[in-house]
Enzyme design. Structure first.
Site, PDB file in Angstrom:
ATOM      1  N   GLY A  59      -1.993   3.200  11.475  1.00  0.00           N
ATOM      2  CA  GLY A  59      -1.669   4.656  11.666  1.00  0.00           C
ATOM      3  C   GLY A  59      -0.122   4.917  11.684  1.00  0.00           C
ATOM      4  O   GLY A  59       0.709   4.271  11.499  1.00  0.00           O
ATOM      5  N   CYS A  74       0.049   4.348   1.674  1.00  0.00           N
ATOM      6  CA  CYS A  74       1.457   3.344   1.233  1.00  0.00           C
ATOM      7  C   CYS A  74       0.408   2.251   0.403  1.00  0.00           C
ATOM      8  O   CYS A  74      -0.576   1.748   0.751  1.00  0.00           O
ATOM      9  CB  CYS A  74       1.977   2.893   2.509  1.00  0.00           C
ATOM     10  SG  CYS A  74       2.869   3.922   3.617  1.00  0.00           S
ATOM     11  N   ASN A 123       3.373  -8.941   3.284  1.00  0.00           N
ATOM     12  CA  ASN A 123       1.988 -10.046   3.739  1.00  0.00           C
ATOM     13  C   ASN A 123       1.119  -9.576   2.638  1.00  0.00           C
ATOM     14  O   ASN A 123       0.698  -8.485   2.528  1.00  0.00           O
ATOM     15  CB  ASN A 123       1.530  -9.516   5.115  1.00  0.00           C
ATOM     16  CG  ASN A 123       1.079 -10.795   5.912  1.00  0.00           C
ATOM     17  OD1 ASN A 123       0.418 -11.565   5.458  1.00  0.00           O
ATOM     18  ND2 ASN A 123       1.340 -10.667   7.211  1.00  0.00           N
ATOM     19  N   CYS A 140      -1.153  -5.389   9.029  1.00  0.00           N
ATOM     20  CA  CYS A 140      -1.541  -3.765   9.408  1.00  0.00           C
ATOM     21  C   CYS A 140      -2.735  -3.816   8.846  1.00  0.00           C
ATOM     22  O   CYS A 140      -2.892  -3.644   7.639  1.00  0.00           O
ATOM     23  CB  CYS A 140      -0.350  -2.811   9.160  1.00  0.00           C
ATOM     24  SG  CYS A 140      -0.761  -1.329   9.649  1.00  0.00           S
ATOM     25  N   CYS A 157      -0.091  -1.347   1.883  1.00  0.00           N
ATOM     26  CA  CYS A 157      -0.814  -1.434   3.375  1.00  0.00           C
ATOM     27  C   CYS A 157      -2.358  -1.282   3.274  1.00  0.00           C
ATOM     28  O   CYS A 157      -2.932  -0.377   2.556  1.00  0.00           O
ATOM     29  CB  CYS A 157      -0.250  -0.458   4.020  1.00  0.00           C
ATOM     30  SG  CYS A 157      -0.976  -0.406   5.702  1.00  0.00           S
ATOM     31  N   GLU A 168      -7.011  -2.394  15.421  1.00  0.00           N
ATOM     32  CA  GLU A 168      -6.466  -3.727  15.718  1.00  0.00           C
ATOM     33  C   GLU A 168      -5.215  -3.558  16.531  1.00  0.00           C
ATOM     34  O   GLU A 168      -4.545  -2.518  16.570  1.00  0.00           O
ATOM     35  CB  GLU A 168      -5.944  -4.196  14.324  1.00  0.00           C
ATOM     36  CG  GLU A 168      -7.028  -4.457  13.477  1.00  0.00           C
ATOM     37  CD  GLU A 168      -6.448  -4.881  11.968  1.00  0.00           C
ATOM     38  OE1 GLU A 168      -7.275  -5.024  11.103  1.00  0.00           O
ATOM     39  OE2 GLU A 168      -5.183  -4.988  11.998  1.00  0.00           O
ATOM     40  N   CYS A 213      -5.318   5.767   8.382  1.00  0.00           N
ATOM     41  CA  CYS A 213      -4.016   6.247   8.217  1.00  0.00           C
ATOM     42  C   CYS A 213      -4.080   7.068   6.989  1.00  0.00           C
ATOM     43  O   CYS A 213      -4.641   6.854   5.890  1.00  0.00           O
ATOM     44  CB  CYS A 213      -2.951   5.132   7.920  1.00  0.00           C
ATOM     45  SG  CYS A 213      -1.245   6.021   8.069  1.00  0.00           S
ATOM     46  N   CYS A 272       1.654  -5.054  19.478  1.00  0.00           N
ATOM     47  CA  CYS A 272       1.876  -3.948  18.453  1.00  0.00           C
ATOM     48  C   CYS A 272       0.473  -3.436  18.444  1.00  0.00           C
ATOM     49  O   CYS A 272      -0.599  -3.786  18.425  1.00  0.00           O
ATOM     50  CB  CYS A 272       1.723  -4.972  16.780  1.00  0.00           C
ATOM     51  SG  CYS A 272       1.789  -3.945  15.585  1.00  0.00           S
ATOM     52  N   SER A 292      10.535   3.221   8.322  1.00  0.00           N
ATOM     53  CA  SER A 292       9.982   2.398   7.168  1.00  0.00           C
ATOM     54  C   SER A 292      10.443   3.085   5.918  1.00  0.00           C
ATOM     55  O   SER A 292       9.807   4.065   5.802  1.00  0.00           O
ATOM     56  CB  SER A 292       8.511   2.238   7.308  1.00  0.00           C
ATOM     57  OG  SER A 292       8.114   1.471   8.540  1.00  0.00           O
ATOM     58  N   LEU A 293      11.259   2.491   5.223  1.00  0.00           N
ATOM     59  CA  LEU A 293      11.800   2.985   3.979  1.00  0.00           C
ATOM     60  C   LEU A 293      11.106   2.589   2.663  1.00  0.00           C
ATOM     61  O   LEU A 293      10.540   3.261   1.971  1.00  0.00           O
ATOM     62  CB  LEU A 293      13.237   2.931   3.926  1.00  0.00           C
ATOM     63  CG  LEU A 293      14.139   4.275   3.610  1.00  0.00           C
ATOM     64  CD1 LEU A 293      13.655   5.562   4.209  1.00  0.00           C
ATOM     65  CD2 LEU A 293      15.629   3.962   3.911  1.00  0.00           C
TER      66      LEU A 293
HETATM   67  N1  SAH Z   1       3.083   4.114   9.711  1.00  0.00           N
HETATM   68  C1  SAH Z   1       4.081   3.441  10.739  1.00  0.00           C
HETATM   69  C2  SAH Z   1       3.683   2.292  11.357  1.00  0.00           C
HETATM   70  C3  SAH Z   1       2.625   1.531  10.626  1.00  0.00           C
HETATM   71  S1  SAH Z   1       3.175   0.516   9.427  1.00  0.00           S
HETATM   72  C4  SAH Z   1       5.330   2.916   9.522  1.00  0.00           C
HETATM   73  O1  SAH Z   1       5.264   3.182   8.367  1.00  0.00           O
HETATM   74  O2  SAH Z   1       6.227   2.408  10.066  1.00  0.00           O
HETATM   75  C5  SAH Z   1       4.248  -0.803  10.216  1.00  0.00           C
HETATM   76  C6  SAH Z   1       4.988  -1.625   9.230  1.00  0.00           C
HETATM   77  O3  SAH Z   1       4.534  -2.564   8.512  1.00  0.00           O
HETATM   78  C7  SAH Z   1       5.664  -0.876   8.300  1.00  0.00           C
HETATM   79  O4  SAH Z   1       7.368  -0.851   8.430  1.00  0.00           O
HETATM   80  C8  SAH Z   1       5.234  -1.159   6.828  1.00  0.00           C
HETATM   81  O5  SAH Z   1       5.855  -0.918   5.996  1.00  0.00           O
HETATM   82  C9  SAH Z   1       4.628  -2.515   7.230  1.00  0.00           C
HETATM   83  N2  SAH Z   1       3.776  -3.129   6.391  1.00  0.00           N
HETATM   84  C10 SAH Z   1       2.436  -2.470   6.070  1.00  0.00           C
HETATM   85  N3  SAH Z   1       1.820  -3.294   5.083  1.00  0.00           N
HETATM   86  C11 SAH Z   1       2.313  -4.176   5.021  1.00  0.00           C
HETATM   87  C12 SAH Z   1       2.113  -5.483   4.477  1.00  0.00           C
HETATM   88  N4  SAH Z   1       1.054  -5.572   3.816  1.00  0.00           N
HETATM   89  N5  SAH Z   1       3.307  -6.556   4.364  1.00  0.00           N
HETATM   90  C13 SAH Z   1       4.320  -6.331   5.256  1.00  0.00           C
HETATM   91  N6  SAH Z   1       4.630  -5.136   5.644  1.00  0.00           N
HETATM   92  C14 SAH Z   1       3.573  -4.232   5.831  1.00  0.00           C
END
Ligand code: SAH
Length: 353
Positions: free
Chosen positions: A169, A118, A300, A343, A121, A94, A114, A107, A224-225
């Site tokens: 990813g 997480c 989201n 994502c 995600c 995507e 990935c 984006c 991303s913490l």
């Molecule tokens: N792996 C990288 C880039 C992809 S994720 C990273 O972790 O930064 C990009 C961002 O989307 C991250 O900050 C992640 O926390 C956020 N993200 C992923 N799924 C999400 C969701 N369902 N709602 C809101 N943010 C989300």
């Protein structure tokens, strides 16, 4: 399956001077080819009208010019455009165009799937399939730029765009291809983008951050913490959680200082999980006096895992703890909620049927 041909767009700008590629053609032909592939983003050999037809045919026999086919394009009520691309091996990735006040943000995906796992995600669900190569990353930019040129955002004359490696990813787990794509984007003979317009978003694996620091590409960094203590982060982000919060923040700080540019901490807000003010206080004490700002991203919803974004009051209370501690904190509402823009959501839905 038959091996695909090598992808011409994966070559960095200097590689277009390679005698083997030129196959007896004079050097300026290599410059012309590079202009078509990178600067002009050509998606068809026929466009390369100033190249000798015979050489074009030989190139086309040895190289693939494109690796992506558009499978779906969805436009949200807020103007966000989401694309699903099929790769040569049949899998899909995507990309998203996010309208900003005076530019668009692209984006990009860096991997199919990935490995970070997480919990919140959609991309994590299927695990890692494979890395994208540089040309597959760059072609996303070219296809989104073509879409933007054909259908400009309302109220925006320009075609300026920023790029964030924030799609599917973990970019720092695919560093070689990401580094090559940054090189192609920022090289004056490539896409000639300012490094300020490029942002890498990472879940912060140690080895990846170390590679980034060593390479010093000068682009922006988002870490991303999602949790400020190690046990909570390991539950939420199992693989990135192997690097401690303190270490990830210290490495990101080092990169920010080297680059002379503040880094961003991305914090996904999940009701009853990452939204309590105690976490905000811990985060504030980690970041106080250091070169960071914070983007708060209300979840989201994926709707199948029981996780939900917090109520607005909780979001504002979390933000207030940070701003009271002197840390810039912004609430980032994700665009395109009506089109599965989080994502990995669109690909996931397709895979579900
Ligand atoms: N792996 C990288 C880039 C992809 S994720 C990273 O972790 O930064 C990009 C961002 O989307 C991250 O900050 C992640 O926390 C956020 N993200 C992923 N799924 C999400 C969701 N369902 N709602 C809101 N943010 C989300």
């Amino acid at each position: 399956m038959e091996q695909p041909k090598p992808l011409l767009r994966s070559l960095v700008p200097v590689a277009f001077a390679d005698p083997e590629l030129l196959a007896g053609e004079p050097a300026y032909r290599g410059d012309q080819l590079r202009d078509w592939v990178h600067a002009k983003g050509a998606l068809a050999w026929e466009r390369m009208s100033n190249l000798p037809a015979a050489w074009r045919q030989r190139l086309a026999a040895a190289w693939d010019l494109t690796a992506l086919a558009s499978v779906a394009r969805q436009v949200s009520t807020d103007g966000t455009r989401k694309f699903l691309f099929r790769l040569r091996d049949g899998d899909t990735v995507e990309s998203v165009i996010i309208p900003m006040e005076n530019h668009a943000t692209f984006c990009l995906s860096t991997q199919v799937g990935c490995a970070m796992a997480c919990r919140f995600c959609a991309t994590a669900r299927g695990g890692l399939v494979r890395n994208l190569e540089a040309g597959e990353i760059i072609e996303q930019v070219h296809r989104l730029a073509a879409d933007l040129a054909a259908d400009p955002l309302p109220e925006q004359g320009g075609r300026a765009f920023n790029v964030v490696f924030m799609g599917m990813g973990e970019p720092l787990d695919n560093w070689d291809a990401v580094a090559a794509s940054v090189e192609i984007m920022t090289h004056p003979l490539g896409l000639a983008m300012s490094r300020r317009r490029v942002q890498i978003s990472t879940s912060g694996p140690r080895e990846g951050l170390e590679k980034l620091i060593a390479a010093a590409p000068g682009v922006g960094l988002t870490l991303s913490l999602g949790a400020a203590d190690d046990a909570a982060r390991r539950r939420l982000m199992p693989v990135p959680g192997r690097t401690t919060v303190a270490e990830a923040v210290a490495l990101a700080e080092r990169y920010a200082r080297d680059t002379g540019r503040r880094a961003t901490v991305a914090w996904v807000l999940i009701a009853g999980s990452t939204d309590d003010t105690e976490q905000a206080r811990r985060l504030a004490s980690q970041l106080a006096g250091r070169p960071f700002k914070v983007n708060l991203i209300p979840l989201n919803e994926l709707r199948d895992d029981g996780l939900a974004p917090p109520a607005e009051a909780r979001i504002l209370a979390f933000q207030k703890v940070l701003t009271d501690a002197g840390i810039d904190a912004f609430i980032r509402l994700s665009g395109g909620r009506d089109i599965d823009a989080a994502c990995g959501q669109l690909r996931r839905r397709r895979a579900d049927g």
